[in-house]
Motif scaffolding. Structure first.
Motif, PDB file in Angstrom:
ATOM      1  N   SER A  11      98.496  -6.566 -38.568  1.00  0.00           N
ATOM      2  CA  SER A  11      99.340  -7.008 -37.457  1.00  0.00           C
ATOM      3  C   SER A  11     100.775  -6.521 -37.626  1.00  0.00           C
ATOM      4  CB  SER A  11      99.305  -8.533 -37.331  1.00  0.00           C
ATOM      5  OG  SER A  11      99.813  -9.156 -38.500  1.00  0.00           O
ATOM      6  N   TYR A  12     101.252  -6.482 -38.854  1.00  0.00           N
ATOM      7  CA  TYR A  12     102.599  -5.961 -39.099  1.00  0.00           C
ATOM      8  C   TYR A  12     102.656  -4.467 -38.808  1.00  0.00           C
ATOM      9  CZ  TYR A  12     106.881  -4.726 -41.641  1.00  0.00           C
ATOM     10  OH  TYR A  12     108.116  -4.236 -41.993  1.00  0.00           O
ATOM     11  N   SER A  13     101.598  -3.744 -39.136  1.00  0.00           N
ATOM     12  CA  SER A  13     101.548  -2.306 -38.855  1.00  0.00           C
ATOM     13  C   SER A  13     101.634  -2.036 -37.360  1.00  0.00           C
ATOM     14  CB  SER A  13     100.261  -1.703 -39.432  1.00  0.00           C
ATOM     15  OG  SER A  13     100.256  -1.781 -40.838  1.00  0.00           O
ATOM     16  N   ILE A  24     105.466   7.369 -36.438  1.00  0.00           N
ATOM     17  CA  ILE A  24     104.711   6.966 -37.628  1.00  0.00           C
ATOM     18  C   ILE A  24     103.526   7.899 -37.858  1.00  0.00           C
ATOM     19  CG2 ILE A  24     103.430   5.105 -38.731  1.00  0.00           C
ATOM     20  CD1 ILE A  24     106.382   4.523 -38.366  1.00  0.00           C
ATOM     21  N   LYS A  25     103.485   8.503 -39.041  1.00  0.00           N
ATOM     22  CA  LYS A  25     102.383   9.396 -39.397  1.00  0.00           C
ATOM     23  C   LYS A  25     101.286   8.655 -40.166  1.00  0.00           C
ATOM     24  CE  LYS A  25     102.994  13.621 -40.582  1.00  0.00           C
ATOM     25  NZ  LYS A  25     102.539  14.271 -39.355  1.00  0.00           N
ATOM     26  N   SER A  26     101.699   7.660 -40.956  1.00  0.00           N
ATOM     27  CA  SER A  26     100.708   6.951 -41.767  1.00  0.00           C
ATOM     28  C   SER A  26     101.269   5.620 -42.238  1.00  0.00           C
ATOM     29  CB  SER A  26     100.313   7.799 -42.978  1.00  0.00           C
ATOM     30  OG  SER A  26      99.369   7.128 -43.779  1.00  0.00           O
ATOM     31  N   ILE A  27     100.387   4.620 -42.329  1.00  0.00           N
ATOM     32  CA  ILE A  27     100.718   3.348 -42.965  1.00  0.00           C
ATOM     33  C   ILE A  27      99.593   3.042 -43.944  1.00  0.00           C
ATOM     34  CG2 ILE A  27     101.174   0.883 -42.668  1.00  0.00           C
ATOM     35  CD1 ILE A  27     102.171   1.474 -39.859  1.00  0.00           C
ATOM     36  N   VAL A  28      99.963   2.848 -45.215  1.00  0.00           N
ATOM     37  CA  VAL A  28      98.970   2.692 -46.281  1.00  0.00           C
ATOM     38  C   VAL A  28      99.206   1.378 -47.024  1.00  0.00           C
ATOM     39  CG1 VAL A  28      98.104   3.650 -48.453  1.00  0.00           C
ATOM     40  CG2 VAL A  28      98.761   5.194 -46.579  1.00  0.00           C
ATOM     41  N   LEU A  29      98.146   0.623 -47.203  1.00  0.00           N
ATOM     42  CA  LEU A  29      98.186  -0.582 -48.024  1.00  0.00           C
ATOM     43  C   LEU A  29      97.812  -0.195 -49.456  1.00  0.00           C
ATOM     44  CD1 LEU A  29      98.268  -3.765 -48.205  1.00  0.00           C
ATOM     45  CD2 LEU A  29      95.796  -3.680 -47.801  1.00  0.00           C
ATOM     46  N   PHE A  30      98.615  -0.625 -50.435  1.00  0.00           N
ATOM     47  CA  PHE A  30      98.311  -0.320 -51.830  1.00  0.00           C
ATOM     48  C   PHE A  30      98.581  -1.560 -52.685  1.00  0.00           C
ATOM     49  CE2 PHE A  30     102.793   0.646 -51.343  1.00  0.00           C
ATOM     50  CZ  PHE A  30     103.377   0.237 -52.537  1.00  0.00           C
ATOM     51  N   LYS A  64     114.061  -5.369 -37.124  1.00  0.00           N
ATOM     52  CA  LYS A  64     113.871  -6.335 -36.041  1.00  0.00           C
ATOM     53  C   LYS A  64     112.471  -6.937 -36.010  1.00  0.00           C
ATOM     54  CE  LYS A  64     117.312  -4.102 -33.046  1.00  0.00           C
ATOM     55  NZ  LYS A  64     117.537  -3.331 -31.794  1.00  0.00           N
ATOM     56  N   VAL A  65     111.499  -6.222 -36.569  1.00  0.00           N
ATOM     57  CA  VAL A  65     110.119  -6.720 -36.517  1.00  0.00           C
ATOM     58  C   VAL A  65     109.604  -7.143 -37.898  1.00  0.00           C
ATOM     59  CG1 VAL A  65     109.600  -5.272 -34.520  1.00  0.00           C
ATOM     60  CG2 VAL A  65     109.120  -4.399 -36.817  1.00  0.00           C
ATOM     61  N   TYR A 103      93.900   2.313 -52.564  1.00  0.00           N
ATOM     62  CA  TYR A 103      94.703   2.199 -51.349  1.00  0.00           C
ATOM     63  C   TYR A 103      93.803   2.174 -50.123  1.00  0.00           C
ATOM     64  CZ  TYR A 103      94.102   7.289 -50.651  1.00  0.00           C
ATOM     65  OH  TYR A 103      93.589   8.553 -50.469  1.00  0.00           O
ATOM     66  N   LYS A 104      94.362   1.733 -49.033  1.00  0.00           N
ATOM     67  CA  LYS A 104      93.625   1.659 -47.769  1.00  0.00           C
ATOM     68  C   LYS A 104      94.538   2.161 -46.661  1.00  0.00           C
ATOM     69  CE  LYS A 104      91.693  -1.683 -44.473  1.00  0.00           C
ATOM     70  NZ  LYS A 104      91.507  -3.129 -44.180  1.00  0.00           N
ATOM     71  N   VAL A 105      94.079   3.154 -45.936  1.00  0.00           N
ATOM     72  CA  VAL A 105      94.849   3.681 -44.812  1.00  0.00           C
ATOM     73  C   VAL A 105      94.668   2.736 -43.615  1.00  0.00           C
ATOM     74  CG1 VAL A 105      95.196   5.601 -43.217  1.00  0.00           C
ATOM     75  CG2 VAL A 105      94.570   6.050 -45.614  1.00  0.00           C
ATOM     76  N   ILE A 106      95.754   2.131 -43.199  1.00  0.00           N
ATOM     77  CA  ILE A 106      95.706   1.207 -42.061  1.00  0.00           C
ATOM     78  C   ILE A 106      95.920   1.942 -40.754  1.00  0.00           C
ATOM     79  CG2 ILE A 106      96.848  -0.781 -40.990  1.00  0.00           C
ATOM     80  CD1 ILE A 106      97.435  -1.842 -43.720  1.00  0.00           C
TER      81      ILE A 106
END
Length: 256
Positions: A11-13, A24-30, A64-65, A103-106
């Protein structure tokens, strides 16, 4: 009643994407959340965000978010452009390899897949960080002035970092890296003559599984520091090891 849902990495992503559309090119959880070691209400979420540009305007839009994310106890994301991320493998080899292991690509591209860490950079940074930790511990025990509780706090505060550094040292010997932190010392003990139980006891102390009154903090500290010295010396010795000149021909050159 309007009960808000807890914020999640997903949800934050979505909020990040909305704040910086098309950038945004990528958001990754690690970290622990990606490795399965996350402890509810005790561990935070770690995100890597790769974007086209990271100026003050973009950071202000993210800010802001991000209020709810920070209130939940999570750190701000790590921001990189793709070129800067690729160029950081030499100065952040420990962190990069830890990211790459779990890691997980979100959202977006898998930006970590093709990043390669050279073992020379890993060895040098591991040696530096272990020596820095030893300095911190020696200074800390002087500050403690013989107080067992303060010595226990010193061990607690560094136990997780010590396991991270043991994992970095282990990578110099093998690519078979255990997923659980507590399995790292025993795996390294197969290559370096250390007492694995010392580090696991320190980590249990950090997690509250062992109480200070159940151990001798001074004795544990003595063994803890001595075994860190052993690991540091082993890593340092690799710099003069003739076999290290063959990194270019060995499986250790292209660390994943």
């Amino acid at each position: 009643f309007n009960i808000s849902k807890p914020i999640t990495p997903e949800s934050y992503s979505e909020k990040i994407n909305a704040a910086l559309p098309k950038l945004i090119k990528s958001i990754v959880l690690f970290g622990s959340a990606a490795s399965g070691e996350r402890v509810e209400k005790r561990s935070d979420y770690n995100l890597l965000v790769v974007t086209e540009n990271i100026g003050v305007l973009e950071l202000n839009q993210i800010a802001k978010v991000t209020t709810e994310w920070l209130k939940a106890g999570n750190p701000p994301p790590l921001f990189f452009t793709l070129d800067r991320l690729r160029g950081s493998a030499d100065c952040f080899p420990i962190e990069m390899l830890d990211m790459k292991q779990f890691y997980k690509v979100i959202h977006g591209d898998d930006v970590l897949k093709d990043i390669v860490v050279h073992p020379t950079h890993l060895r040098l940074m591991t040696e530096r960080e272990i020596k820095s930790l030893k300095i911190q511990l020696r200074q800390g025990v002087i500050y403690a002035n013989g107080n067992p509780d303060k010595v226990a706090e010193l061990i607690q505060g560094t136990a997780s970092t010590a396991l991270v550094l043991l994992r970095a040292a282990l990578r110099l010997y093998t690519q078979q890296i255990p997923s659980k932190k507590t399995d790292i010392p025993a795996a390294l003990a197969a290559h370096v003559k250390i007492e694995a139980d010392v580090f696991n006891t320190a980590y249990k102390l950090r997690k509250g599984e062992i109480k200070t009154k159940e151990i001798s903090p001074m004795e544990l500290f003595d063994r803890y520091l001595k075994n860190l010295v052993i690991v540091g010396d082993a890593v340092d010795g690799m710099a003069n090891d003739s076999t290290q000149g063959n990194f270019g021909n060995s499986r250790r050159l292209c660390l994943p």
